[in-house]
Design an enzyme around this catalytic site. Structure first.
Site, PDB file in Angstrom:
ATOM      1  N   ASP A   8      14.080  45.796  84.275  1.00 46.11           N
ATOM      2  CA  ASP A   8      14.811  44.846  85.092  1.00 46.11           C
ATOM      3  C   ASP A   8      15.566  43.921  84.126  1.00 46.11           C
ATOM      4  O   ASP A   8      15.250  43.881  82.930  1.00 46.11           O
ATOM      5  CB  ASP A   8      13.817  44.059  85.961  1.00 46.11           C
ATOM      6  CG  ASP A   8      14.485  42.966  86.758  1.00 46.11           C
ATOM      7  OD1 ASP A   8      15.539  43.231  87.350  1.00 46.11           O
ATOM      8  OD2 ASP A   8      13.949  41.841  86.785  1.00 46.11           O
ATOM      9  N   LEU A   9      16.569  43.211  84.608  1.00 39.65           N
ATOM     10  CA  LEU A   9      17.353  42.340  83.716  1.00 39.65           C
ATOM     11  C   LEU A   9      16.946  40.866  83.840  1.00 39.65           C
ATOM     12  O   LEU A   9      16.366  40.284  82.913  1.00 39.65           O
ATOM     13  CB  LEU A   9      18.846  42.489  84.042  1.00 39.65           C
ATOM     14  CG  LEU A   9      19.782  41.559  83.283  1.00 39.65           C
ATOM     15  CD1 LEU A   9      19.830  41.911  81.807  1.00 39.65           C
ATOM     16  CD2 LEU A   9      21.191  41.599  83.882  1.00 39.65           C
ATOM     17  N   ASP A  10      17.251  40.298  85.023  1.00 37.05           N
ATOM     18  CA  ASP A  10      17.030  38.864  85.220  1.00 37.05           C
ATOM     19  C   ASP A  10      15.533  38.553  85.210  1.00 37.05           C
ATOM     20  O   ASP A  10      14.777  39.082  86.021  1.00 37.05           O
ATOM     21  CB  ASP A  10      17.641  38.422  86.557  1.00 37.05           C
ATOM     22  CG  ASP A  10      19.156  38.610  86.589  1.00 37.05           C
ATOM     23  OD1 ASP A  10      19.816  38.162  85.644  1.00 37.05           O
ATOM     24  OD2 ASP A  10      19.664  39.214  87.552  1.00 37.05           O
ATOM     25  N   THR A  16      17.967  34.273  83.388  1.00 33.87           N
ATOM     26  CA  THR A  16      19.169  33.837  84.105  1.00 33.87           C
ATOM     27  C   THR A  16      18.831  33.090  85.390  1.00 33.87           C
ATOM     28  O   THR A  16      19.732  32.537  86.022  1.00 33.87           O
ATOM     29  CB  THR A  16      20.039  35.061  84.470  1.00 33.87           C
ATOM     30  OG1 THR A  16      19.156  36.101  84.849  1.00 33.87           O
ATOM     31  CG2 THR A  16      20.894  35.500  83.303  1.00 33.87           C
ATOM     32  N   LYS A  44      14.097  35.366  93.464  1.00 39.22           N
ATOM     33  CA  LYS A  44      14.008  36.291  92.326  1.00 39.22           C
ATOM     34  C   LYS A  44      13.966  37.732  92.815  1.00 39.22           C
ATOM     35  O   LYS A  44      13.162  38.073  93.681  1.00 39.22           O
ATOM     36  CB  LYS A  44      12.758  36.003  91.488  1.00 39.22           C
ATOM     37  CG  LYS A  44      12.951  34.799  90.594  1.00 39.22           C
ATOM     38  CD  LYS A  44      11.822  34.650  89.591  1.00 39.22           C
ATOM     39  CE  LYS A  44      12.101  33.462  88.684  1.00 39.22           C
ATOM     40  NZ  LYS A  44      10.936  33.128  87.863  1.00 39.22           N
ATOM     41  N   ARG A  48      22.283  39.195  96.299  1.00 36.54           N
ATOM     42  CA  ARG A  48      23.128  38.012  96.498  1.00 36.54           C
ATOM     43  C   ARG A  48      23.312  37.712  97.987  1.00 36.54           C
ATOM     44  O   ARG A  48      23.171  36.565  98.431  1.00 36.54           O
ATOM     45  CB  ARG A  48      24.487  38.243  95.839  1.00 36.54           C
ATOM     46  CG  ARG A  48      25.253  36.964  95.578  1.00 36.54           C
ATOM     47  CD  ARG A  48      26.626  37.258  94.997  1.00 36.54           C
ATOM     48  NE  ARG A  48      26.569  38.099  93.797  1.00 36.54           N
ATOM     49  CZ  ARG A  48      27.622  38.686  93.239  1.00 36.54           C
ATOM     50  NH1 ARG A  48      28.825  38.519  93.762  1.00 36.54           N
ATOM     51  NH2 ARG A  48      27.483  39.438  92.164  1.00 36.54           N
ATOM     52  N   SER A 113      18.572  46.977  87.684  1.00 31.25           N
ATOM     53  CA  SER A 113      18.742  45.586  88.112  1.00 31.25           C
ATOM     54  C   SER A 113      19.444  45.492  89.459  1.00 31.25           C
ATOM     55  O   SER A 113      20.290  46.323  89.789  1.00 31.25           O
ATOM     56  CB  SER A 113      19.575  44.831  87.064  1.00 31.25           C
ATOM     57  OG  SER A 113      19.997  43.582  87.567  1.00 31.25           O
ATOM     58  N   ALA A 114      19.107  44.445  90.220  1.00 29.13           N
ATOM     59  CA  ALA A 114      19.791  44.185  91.489  1.00 29.13           C
ATOM     60  C   ALA A 114      21.131  43.508  91.265  1.00 29.13           C
ATOM     61  O   ALA A 114      21.963  43.436  92.172  1.00 29.13           O
ATOM     62  CB  ALA A 114      18.919  43.286  92.359  1.00 29.13           C
ATOM     63  N   LYS A 144      15.699  46.265  96.248  1.00 32.78           N
ATOM     64  CA  LYS A 144      14.255  46.213  96.018  1.00 32.78           C
ATOM     65  C   LYS A 144      13.647  45.403  97.163  1.00 32.78           C
ATOM     66  O   LYS A 144      14.276  44.440  97.584  1.00 32.78           O
ATOM     67  CB  LYS A 144      13.968  45.494  94.684  1.00 32.78           C
ATOM     68  CG  LYS A 144      14.572  46.188  93.452  1.00 32.78           C
ATOM     69  CD  LYS A 144      14.452  45.290  92.212  1.00 32.78           C
ATOM     70  CE  LYS A 144      15.206  45.903  91.033  1.00 32.78           C
ATOM     71  NZ  LYS A 144      15.190  45.053  89.820  1.00 32.78           N
ATOM     72  N   GLU A 168       9.126  44.578  85.230  1.00 36.93           N
ATOM     73  CA  GLU A 168       9.640  43.764  86.344  1.00 36.93           C
ATOM     74  C   GLU A 168       9.002  42.382  86.393  1.00 36.93           C
ATOM     75  O   GLU A 168       7.809  42.242  86.145  1.00 36.93           O
ATOM     76  CB  GLU A 168       9.294  44.458  87.665  1.00 36.93           C
ATOM     77  CG  GLU A 168      10.448  45.132  88.360  1.00 36.93           C
ATOM     78  CD  GLU A 168      11.558  44.208  88.829  1.00 36.93           C
ATOM     79  OE1 GLU A 168      11.351  42.976  88.897  1.00 36.93           O
ATOM     80  OE2 GLU A 168      12.653  44.710  89.122  1.00 36.93           O
ATOM     81  N   ASP A 169       9.789  41.376  86.753  1.00 36.89           N
ATOM     82  CA  ASP A 169       9.230  40.026  86.903  1.00 36.89           C
ATOM     83  C   ASP A 169       9.116  39.609  88.366  1.00 36.89           C
ATOM     84  O   ASP A 169       8.556  38.557  88.657  1.00 36.89           O
ATOM     85  CB  ASP A 169      10.091  38.990  86.169  1.00 36.89           C
ATOM     86  CG  ASP A 169      11.411  38.761  86.875  1.00 36.89           C
ATOM     87  OD1 ASP A 169      12.084  39.751  87.213  1.00 36.89           O
ATOM     88  OD2 ASP A 169      11.759  37.590  87.105  1.00 36.89           O
TER      89      ASP A 169
HETATM   90  C1  BG6 Z   1      18.454  39.733  90.627  1.00 37.18           C
HETATM   91  C2  BG6 Z   1      18.111  38.263  90.535  1.00 37.18           C
HETATM   92  O1  BG6 Z   1      18.182  40.360  89.407  1.00 37.18           O
HETATM   93  O2  BG6 Z   1      19.836  39.889  90.939  1.00 37.18           O
HETATM   94  C3  BG6 Z   1      18.500  37.560  91.829  1.00 37.18           C
HETATM   95  O3  BG6 Z   1      16.717  38.119  90.305  1.00 37.18           O
HETATM   96  C4  BG6 Z   1      19.973  37.797  92.123  1.00 37.18           C
HETATM   97  O4  BG6 Z   1      18.232  36.177  91.709  1.00 37.18           O
HETATM   98  C5  BG6 Z   1      20.249  39.297  92.166  1.00 37.18           C
HETATM   99  O5  BG6 Z   1      20.339  37.204  93.367  1.00 37.18           O
HETATM  100  C6  BG6 Z   1      21.730  39.602  92.388  1.00 37.18           C
HETATM  101  O6  BG6 Z   1      22.452  39.135  91.283  1.00 37.18           O
HETATM  102  P1  BG6 Z   1      24.020  38.949  91.204  1.00 37.18           P
HETATM  103  O7  BG6 Z   1      24.267  38.702  89.744  1.00 37.18           O
HETATM  104  O8  BG6 Z   1      24.632  40.233  91.667  1.00 37.18           O
HETATM  105  O9  BG6 Z   1      24.393  37.802  92.078  1.00 37.18           O
HETATM  106 MG    MG Z   2      14.062  40.077  87.780  1.00 37.63          MG
END
Ligand code: BG6
Ligand code: MG
Length: 220
Positions: A8-10, A16, A44, A48, A113-114, A144, A168-169
């Site tokens: 996962d990224l964020d 972030t 988290k 979006r 990542s989402a 997810k 994953e967090d």
């Molecule tokens: C997830 C974050 O990785 O991505 C969420 O944990 C975020 O907080 C989601 O809303 C979507 O991200 P983005 O960058 O497309 O707005």
């Molecule tokens: Mg995450």
């Protein structure tokens, strides 16, 4: 042995969440809605669109569809302002050590990542070349805890789901990894991520020895 490691990224590679917080708070406050760190926690791993829906629910507010669309764009513009300032110093502790170890062991590595901003973020922190595949919010139709994002990652890495390991967090992300039939490694608090197969506070707690055991299937 070659496994697929999906990150996962964020909240896993970079923190972030603090930038999402600032951008969502500005938007919420502009609508007369309170937005605290506790609420940010609940966003988290959440897409979006779903995040804005939740904020409006919390504030008991409904808005026309055009306004919804323009608010999402404004939020992202604000968020990208912070992302633009990012550099490699924002990579979370020991992430690079783990990525380098897995590369030395010739393991396959993907992002899962989402976020629709995943590629620019990986570029800003100079990690993009570590990934053999990138699956992000632009590639999926189901968020997810649906396993779609990780199943696409496994496919791109040419791995069976049961040969993949996910870091994953978020709770939704751990559930997605479990639903994909992958090994789930939670990064964060045990109380929150108890559904994961393993939980570590951060990557400093994940030893190369542990990773080696996962690779050679000494532990499952
Ligand atoms: C997830 C974050 O990785 O991505 C969420 O944990 C975020 O907080 C989601 O809303 C979507 O991200 P983005 O960058 O497309 O707005
Ligand atoms: Mg995450």
């Amino acid at each position: 042995n070659k496994k697929g490691f999906i990150f996962d990224l964020d909240g896993v590679i970079v923190d972030t969440a603090k930038y999402h917080f600032l951008a969502w708070r500005k938007l919420a406050n502009g609508l007369g809605i309170d937005f605290t760190h506790k609420e940010n926690e609940q966003l988290k791993g959440v897409s979006r669109v779903r995040s804005l829906e939740k904020i409006l629910e919390w504030g008991n507010k409904s808005i026309p569809e055009e306004e919804f669309t323009s608010l999402m764009a404004k939020k992202n513009e604000e968020y990208l302002g912070y992302i633009n300032e990012m550099d490699a110093s924002e990579i979370l502790p020991d992430v690079e050590r783990v990525l380098n170890f897995l590369a030395e062991e010739h393991q396959a590595i993907s992002l899962g990542s989402a976020s629709k901003n995943a590629r620019p973020i990986l570029e800003k922190v100079n990690l993009i070349s570590h990934f053999h595949a990138i699956v992000d919010g632009n590639d999926v139709s189901k968020a997810k805890p649906d396993p779609e994002v990780f199943l696409i990652g496994a496919k791109l890495l040419n791995k069976q789901p049961e040969d993949c390991i996910v870091f994953e967090d978020s709770v939704a992300g751990v559930q997605a990894a479990n639903a994909a039939n992958m090994i789930s490694i939670g990064i964060g608090e045990e109380e929150v991520l108890h559904e994961a197969d393993y939980v570590f506070k951060d990557f400093t707690e994940i030893s190369n020895e542990f990773l080696g055991q996962i690779i050679s299937e000494q532990i499952k």
